[in-house]
Scaffold this active site. Structure first.
Site, PDB file in Angstrom:
ATOM      1  N   LYS A  11     -31.969  -7.753 -45.213  1.00  0.00           N
ATOM      2  CA  LYS A  11     -32.069  -7.184 -46.562  1.00  0.00           C
ATOM      3  C   LYS A  11     -32.666  -8.168 -47.587  1.00  0.00           C
ATOM      4  O   LYS A  11     -32.778  -9.367 -47.316  1.00  0.00           O
ATOM      5  CB  LYS A  11     -30.674  -6.728 -47.017  1.00  0.00           C
ATOM      6  CG  LYS A  11     -30.105  -5.570 -46.185  1.00  0.00           C
ATOM      7  CD  LYS A  11     -28.814  -5.068 -46.811  1.00  0.00           C
ATOM      8  CE  LYS A  11     -28.230  -3.920 -46.029  1.00  0.00           C
ATOM      9  NZ  LYS A  11     -27.009  -3.374 -46.694  1.00  0.00           N
ATOM     10  N   ASN A 114     -25.429  -7.660 -48.897  1.00  0.00           N
ATOM     11  CA  ASN A 114     -24.705  -8.116 -47.695  1.00  0.00           C
ATOM     12  C   ASN A 114     -25.631  -8.467 -46.527  1.00  0.00           C
ATOM     13  O   ASN A 114     -25.238  -8.403 -45.365  1.00  0.00           O
ATOM     14  CB  ASN A 114     -23.620  -7.107 -47.300  1.00  0.00           C
ATOM     15  CG  ASN A 114     -24.181  -5.771 -46.886  1.00  0.00           C
ATOM     16  OD1 ASN A 114     -25.383  -5.532 -46.989  1.00  0.00           O
ATOM     17  ND2 ASN A 114     -23.328  -4.884 -46.409  1.00  0.00           N
ATOM     18  N   GLU A 128     -32.977   5.987 -37.005  1.00  0.00           N
ATOM     19  CA  GLU A 128     -33.420   4.883 -37.867  1.00  0.00           C
ATOM     20  C   GLU A 128     -34.629   4.155 -37.267  1.00  0.00           C
ATOM     21  O   GLU A 128     -35.540   3.765 -37.992  1.00  0.00           O
ATOM     22  CB  GLU A 128     -32.249   3.935 -38.138  1.00  0.00           C
ATOM     23  CG  GLU A 128     -31.193   4.596 -39.009  1.00  0.00           C
ATOM     24  CD  GLU A 128     -29.945   3.768 -39.264  1.00  0.00           C
ATOM     25  OE1 GLU A 128     -29.101   4.234 -40.035  1.00  0.00           O
ATOM     26  OE2 GLU A 128     -29.807   2.653 -38.701  1.00  0.00           O
TER      27      GLU A 128
HETATM   28  P1  CMP Z   1     -25.239  -0.850 -45.028  1.00  0.00           P
HETATM   29  O1  CMP Z   1     -24.708  -1.168 -43.676  1.00  0.00           O
HETATM   30  O2  CMP Z   1     -26.668  -1.095 -45.281  1.00  0.00           O
HETATM   31  O3  CMP Z   1     -24.921   0.685 -45.359  1.00  0.00           O
HETATM   32  C1  CMP Z   1     -24.716   1.169 -46.665  1.00  0.00           C
HETATM   33  C2  CMP Z   1     -24.674   0.081 -47.664  1.00  0.00           C
HETATM   34  O4  CMP Z   1     -24.100   0.426 -48.897  1.00  0.00           O
HETATM   35  C3  CMP Z   1     -23.792  -1.036 -47.157  1.00  0.00           C
HETATM   36  O5  CMP Z   1     -24.406  -1.690 -46.085  1.00  0.00           O
HETATM   37  C4  CMP Z   1     -23.567  -1.849 -48.408  1.00  0.00           C
HETATM   38  O6  CMP Z   1     -24.611  -2.793 -48.607  1.00  0.00           O
HETATM   39  C5  CMP Z   1     -23.665  -0.784 -49.482  1.00  0.00           C
HETATM   40  N1  CMP Z   1     -22.363  -0.587 -50.103  1.00  0.00           N
HETATM   41  C6  CMP Z   1     -21.247  -0.137 -49.506  1.00  0.00           C
HETATM   42  N2  CMP Z   1     -20.236  -0.100 -50.387  1.00  0.00           N
HETATM   43  C7  CMP Z   1     -20.740  -0.571 -51.564  1.00  0.00           C
HETATM   44  C8  CMP Z   1     -20.182  -0.776 -52.840  1.00  0.00           C
HETATM   45  N3  CMP Z   1     -18.897  -0.509 -53.078  1.00  0.00           N
HETATM   46  N4  CMP Z   1     -20.991  -1.257 -53.800  1.00  0.00           N
HETATM   47  C9  CMP Z   1     -22.300  -1.516 -53.542  1.00  0.00           C
HETATM   48  N5  CMP Z   1     -22.890  -1.330 -52.333  1.00  0.00           N
HETATM   49  C10 CMP Z   1     -22.097  -0.871 -51.360  1.00  0.00           C
END
Ligand code: CMP
Length: 140
Positions: A11, A114, A128
Site C-alpha cells: 500500500k 496498514n 482480485e
Molecule cells: P484491507 O485488508 O486492505 O481491507 C480493507 C481495509 O480497510 C483494511 O485493510 C484497512 O486498511 C481499512 N480499514 C479497516 N478498518 C478501518 C478503520 N476503522 N479505519 C480506517 N481504515 C480501516
C-alpha cells in the site's frame, strides 16, 4: 494443502517509505513466491470498485483516498496454502493487534495505513487477481 495463488497489495504508506523490498523479503521467507507484480497508481474509480464491499463503512472515503495517494505494488503470490500463509505473515488488520514478526507489526502506521492487503478466501483471490492482471501477465 495444495499450491495456491493469492492477491497482495503493498500500500501507499509502504511504497512511500521504500519498504517494497523489505515486505517482499517477508513473503519470500515465509515460502511465498512473487509470480506477478507491477507498480501502478490507482484512479479513484478503480479504488472504489476494488473496495466496493466496504462502500457502506464509515472509513470508505478515507480508505479510497489513501489508496490513490501514492503508487501501489500489486502482486500475485504463490505457495503452499498461500492465502492463509499470506494473512499470517501480514498480521492483524490493526497493527496494535498484530503479532511480533508480522509485516503490520513491523511496518504499519495505523489500521488504515496498514502497509499491505491480502485476499481472504479463494473466491476473492481469483476475483482480485483478475481485477489487476490479464492472463498474459500470469506465468504458469
Ligand atoms: P484491507 O485488508 O486492505 O481491507 C480493507 C481495509 O480497510 C483494511 O485493510 C484497512 O486498511 C481499512 N480499514 C479497516 N478498518 C478501518 C478503520 N476503522 N479505519 C480506517 N481504515 C480501516
Amino acid at each position: 494443502m495444495a499450491i495456491q495463488r493469492t492477491f497482495s497489495i503493498i500500500k501507499p504508506d509502504a511504497t512511500k517509505r521504500n519498504l517494497t523490498g523489505a515486505i517482499i523479503a517477508k513473503f519470500e521467507a515465509a515460502g511465498l513466491r512473487v509470480v506477478a507484480q507491477k507498480r501502478i497508481q490507482l484512479t479513484l474509480a478503480q479504488a472504489q470498485t476494488f473496495y466496493g464491499v466496504h462502500s457502506e463503512r464509515p472509513f470508505f472515503g478515507e480508505l479510497c483516498e489513501f489508496m490513490i495517494s501514492e503508487p501501489i505494488v500489486v502482486q500475485v503470490l504463490e505457495g503452499e496454502d498461500a492465502i492463509s500463509k499470506n494473512r499470517e505473515v501480514m498480521g492483524a488488520t490493526n497493527p496494535a493487534e498484530a503479532a511480533e514478526g508480522t509485516i503490520r507489526k513491523e511496518f504499519a502506521l495505523s489500521i488504515g495505513e496498514n502497509s499491505v492487503h491480502g485476499s481472504d478466501a479463494p473466491e476473492t483471490a481469483a476475483e482480485e487477481i483478475a481485477f489487476f492482471f490479464s492472463g498474459l501477465e500470469l506465468v504458469g
